[in-house]
Design an enzyme around this catalytic site. Structure first.
Site, PDB file in Angstrom:
ATOM      1  N   GLU A  79       5.597  -4.219  -9.801  1.00  0.00           N
ATOM      2  CA  GLU A  79       5.437  -5.274  -8.806  1.00  0.00           C
ATOM      3  C   GLU A  79       4.179  -6.072  -9.090  1.00  0.00           C
ATOM      4  O   GLU A  79       3.347  -5.691  -9.916  1.00  0.00           O
ATOM      5  CB  GLU A  79       5.348  -4.673  -7.401  1.00  0.00           C
ATOM      6  CG  GLU A  79       4.161  -3.741  -7.205  1.00  0.00           C
ATOM      7  CD  GLU A  79       4.114  -3.181  -5.789  1.00  0.00           C
ATOM      8  OE1 GLU A  79       4.054  -3.967  -4.837  1.00  0.00           O
ATOM      9  OE2 GLU A  79       4.131  -1.938  -5.654  1.00  0.00           O
ATOM     10  N   ASN A  90       0.922  -7.900  -6.992  1.00  0.00           N
ATOM     11  CA  ASN A  90       0.181  -7.988  -5.732  1.00  0.00           C
ATOM     12  C   ASN A  90      -0.589  -9.301  -5.731  1.00  0.00           C
ATOM     13  O   ASN A  90      -1.501  -9.494  -6.540  1.00  0.00           O
ATOM     14  CB  ASN A  90      -0.799  -6.821  -5.610  1.00  0.00           C
ATOM     15  CG  ASN A  90      -0.100  -5.472  -5.711  1.00  0.00           C
ATOM     16  OD1 ASN A  90       0.337  -4.917  -4.725  1.00  0.00           O
ATOM     17  ND2 ASN A  90       0.018  -4.951  -6.932  1.00  0.00           N
ATOM     18  N   SER A 133       0.812  -1.227   0.000  1.00  0.00           N
ATOM     19  CA  SER A 133       0.000   0.000   0.000  1.00  0.00           C
ATOM     20  C   SER A 133       0.843   1.275   0.000  1.00  0.00           C
ATOM     21  O   SER A 133       0.422   2.311   0.497  1.00  0.00           O
ATOM     22  CB  SER A 133      -0.961   0.012   1.202  1.00  0.00           C
ATOM     23  OG  SER A 133      -1.991  -0.921   1.000  1.00  0.00           O
ATOM     24  N   ARG A 150      -2.531  -8.941  -9.264  1.00  0.00           N
ATOM     25  CA  ARG A 150      -2.630  -7.656  -9.951  1.00  0.00           C
ATOM     26  C   ARG A 150      -1.229  -7.119 -10.129  1.00  0.00           C
ATOM     27  O   ARG A 150      -0.452  -7.054  -9.170  1.00  0.00           O
ATOM     28  CB  ARG A 150      -3.467  -6.677  -9.122  1.00  0.00           C
ATOM     29  CG  ARG A 150      -3.966  -5.469  -9.906  1.00  0.00           C
ATOM     30  CD  ARG A 150      -4.493  -4.386  -8.989  1.00  0.00           C
ATOM     31  NE  ARG A 150      -3.380  -3.608  -8.419  1.00  0.00           N
ATOM     32  CZ  ARG A 150      -3.323  -3.203  -7.149  1.00  0.00           C
ATOM     33  NH1 ARG A 150      -4.280  -3.510  -6.304  1.00  0.00           N
ATOM     34  NH2 ARG A 150      -2.288  -2.509  -6.727  1.00  0.00           N
TER      35      ARG A 150
END
Length: 343
Positions: free
Chosen positions: A303, A305, A183, A288
């Protein structure tokens, strides 16, 4: 199906996880599943006789989780283990556990390892791929090895790295972030040596390893990959700054467009790289992948997720909506593709 939705936990993303779990649990109940919320960290004081009741107040259960958040810091000082009372015993009674956890102790493969050892079915990727995707330094190495474009960067270890940016042969600006955070917690942009040193201090306050990578100026995108196949691309345009914690979770701080305003060729290229990244990390069920694209159309995968946000307005639900799948159907779909691991 009888479903336990694990949410909460003890990571910095606890509140986001509760929101995801609340949404998922409601959606699954709309689809006539007997889904209930369970906090893996605080657990349940007793194992109810009827674990999967027909009537169940999801909002009340989520609010009870939020009330426990005030006790988190104090509890973590005295507790050695992660799992609260009766958690694994309850999970064993479910047909599947829907992992709505985010961040450490949930998205990093540790919970997945225990569930595997206990023979408990769960959604998402397994322990090894979850752990690799959680570590941004390892992800970067895998992407580079497998031809997935990613920004130039290095991994630094606390106490064993130079505070002088010039020692690493990169130019400003750079982005500094904890290796395994989520986050965008602890993420800073540095435009000069002074900001770089401050960014290192901030990132190292969360973890002992940080990633420093070239800051790419451009548009931000995300692509869900479900069962190996990319969904429509979504563009995220923060009204101010970059896609940090505030912009991710404060309503109205971003304009999200799905499908993204991209040519067919650029869309297919980004979807191809998303599928490549998913395969490179050996991900399962769904994930994701986040991208940046500069003014020349060069794409960079940042990246993956493995347990992305799953509130009804999160990015994956928006992508699913673009192909005619509503939120409850998506939650069911993620269970369906996750069960393939056990066939």
């Amino acid at each position: 199906m009888n479903i336990i939705v694990l949410a909460g936990g003890n990571s910095t993303e606890r509140e986001v996880s509760i929101a995801s779990g609340q949404g998922v649990c409601k959606a699954l109940r709309e689809r006539n599943h007997k889904a209930v919320l369970l906090d893996p960290y605080f657990g349940a004081s007793q194992k109810e006789e009827n674990l999967f009741p027909t009537e169940y107040d999801v909002d009340k259960a989520a609010d009870a989780m939020r009330e426990m958040s005030s006790k988190l810091e104090e509890t973590m000082k005295t507790r050695k283990g992660f799992f609260g009372p009766n958690v694994l015993e309850i999970c064993k009674e479910a047909d599947i556990v829907f992992l709505a956890l985010h961040g450490a102790n949930g998205e990093d493969g540790k919970v997945q390892s225990v569930l595997d050892l206990m023979g408990i079915k769960y959604t998402g990727s397994g322990p090894l791929s979850s752990g690799m995707a959680m570590d941004k330094g390892i992800t970067k190495m895998v992407f580079e090895a497998k031809g997935v474009p990613t920004p130039k960067g290095i991994t630094l270890e606390k106490g064993k790295c130079s505070s002088q940016f010039a020692d690493y042969g990169m130019g400003f600006p750079v982005i500094v972030k904890p290796c395994c955070g989520g986050s965008s917690v602890g993420v800073c942009i540095a435009n000069n040596q002074t900001e770089y040193q401050a960014a290192l201090l901030e990132a190292f306050s969360y973890e002992n390893e940080v990633v420093v990578e070239q800051f790419i100026t451009g548009r931000e995108f995300s692509v869900a990959v479900v069962d190996g196949k990319a969904y429509p691309v979504i563009e995220i345009a923060p009204l101010q700054g970059f896609y940090d914690y505030k912009n991710k979770y404060q309503a109205g701080s971003c304009v999200e467009t799905c499908p993204a305003d991209l040519s067919s060729a650029l869309t297919k290229e980004m979807q191809k790289y998303a599928e490549m990244g998913y395969k490179a990390l050996n991900l399962q069920a769904y994930a994701r992948l986040d991208f940046l694209m500069d003014d020349e159309g060069n794409m960079y995968c940042l990246e993956a997720n493995t347990l992305p946000g799953m509130t009804p307005t999160s990015l994956i639900p928006q992508e699913a909506k673009a192909i005619g799948m509503d939120y409850p159907q998506l939650c069911e779909k993620l269970i369906e593709v996750s069960l393939k691991k056990y066939q």
